[in-house]
Design an enzyme around this catalytic site. Sequence first.
Site, PDB file in Angstrom:
ATOM      1  N   GLU A 118       3.045 -11.722  35.723  1.00 31.89           N
ATOM      2  CA  GLU A 118       2.202 -11.737  34.533  1.00 31.89           C
ATOM      3  C   GLU A 118       1.122 -12.782  34.737  1.00 31.89           C
ATOM      4  OE1 GLU A 118       2.589 -13.380  29.942  1.00 31.89           O
ATOM      5  OE2 GLU A 118       4.334 -12.395  30.831  1.00 31.89           O
ATOM      6  N   GLU A 123      -5.241 -17.328  26.226  1.00 26.93           N
ATOM      7  CA  GLU A 123      -4.080 -17.384  25.338  1.00 26.93           C
ATOM      8  C   GLU A 123      -4.084 -18.698  24.572  1.00 26.93           C
ATOM      9  OE1 GLU A 123       0.632 -16.167  25.511  1.00 26.93           O
ATOM     10  OE2 GLU A 123      -0.261 -17.112  27.278  1.00 26.93           O
TER      11      GLU A 123
END
Length: 302
Positions: A118, A123
């Site tokens: 990932e 974020e």
Amino acid sequence: MSPVTAAYTQVAADYTPANFFDGFDFFTGSDPTNGFVHYVNRNSAQSQGIIRNDGDSVYVGVDYWSYTSTGRQSVRLESKQRFMRGLFVLDMQHMPGSICGTWPAFWTLGDNWPNNGEIDIIEGVHKNVQNHMALHTKAGCAINEQPKGSAGSVLSSNCDTYAPNQASNQGCSIVDNRDNSYGDGFNSNNGGGVYAMEWTEVAIKVWFWPRSQAPTDVWGNPEPVNWGAPAGQFSGDCTINNFFKDHRIIFDITFCGDWAGNVWNDAGCNNVASTCIDHVSGQPAAFANSYWRIKSLKVWSS
């Protein structure tokens, strides 16, 4: 030239306002991060105004008008196409703001998590104004400190999702120390900005520029070797090809959950409500600024 220094001349995928939503599946299952969210399908999102095409950009937001006891309506977009290395260039006018309760992300993900990796490109949670980048992998991948001139600092170096002596699922993480790299800080830039993620056999790098500072070649035949130190460089004791394979691109906006829900008090959000879910369920208007406005996303193959 090596794949680290070569210019990119071939486009693997080009998401424009005209075709953007056609290139993505709308995930409608339970949130894997346990967020207080209800992901809706394309028809529902369009009819409610959660997504739309505004001509020169697309809007991807959330329901900010309804009270809810089952999770705030939002979308999680997962690209139909999968990618193995390349250069990903995202041109945005706006990202979700720095709002208590929110947890938006722009990232890539392989199947059989975390075995195929990932990559978290953008974020943050709550009131953050500094972008957090991260990798999540199976055991055996770690990174070094940042190169000279980088805007980033390493928060954790072991990319293993289950690494000892790190928070659960922390992975290897880097924070961009600039206050304009995420949320309200990004949105205060004149016209937004540009993110680029380069994934090669030897490193994964993330750059960010306010629009006026973006290199001119980022729009065509980009040459990252000329861009200077990235905001985040993931390299070191990690054979990239062994940990990252066949990724989808994902945009989502979730609420509370495994990260945002667990740092509610630490973020200073308990002055707006006693719990994250109380705030997200009962204050819909607070989330009017929680949206992506995307001008384009282009993937160049190496």
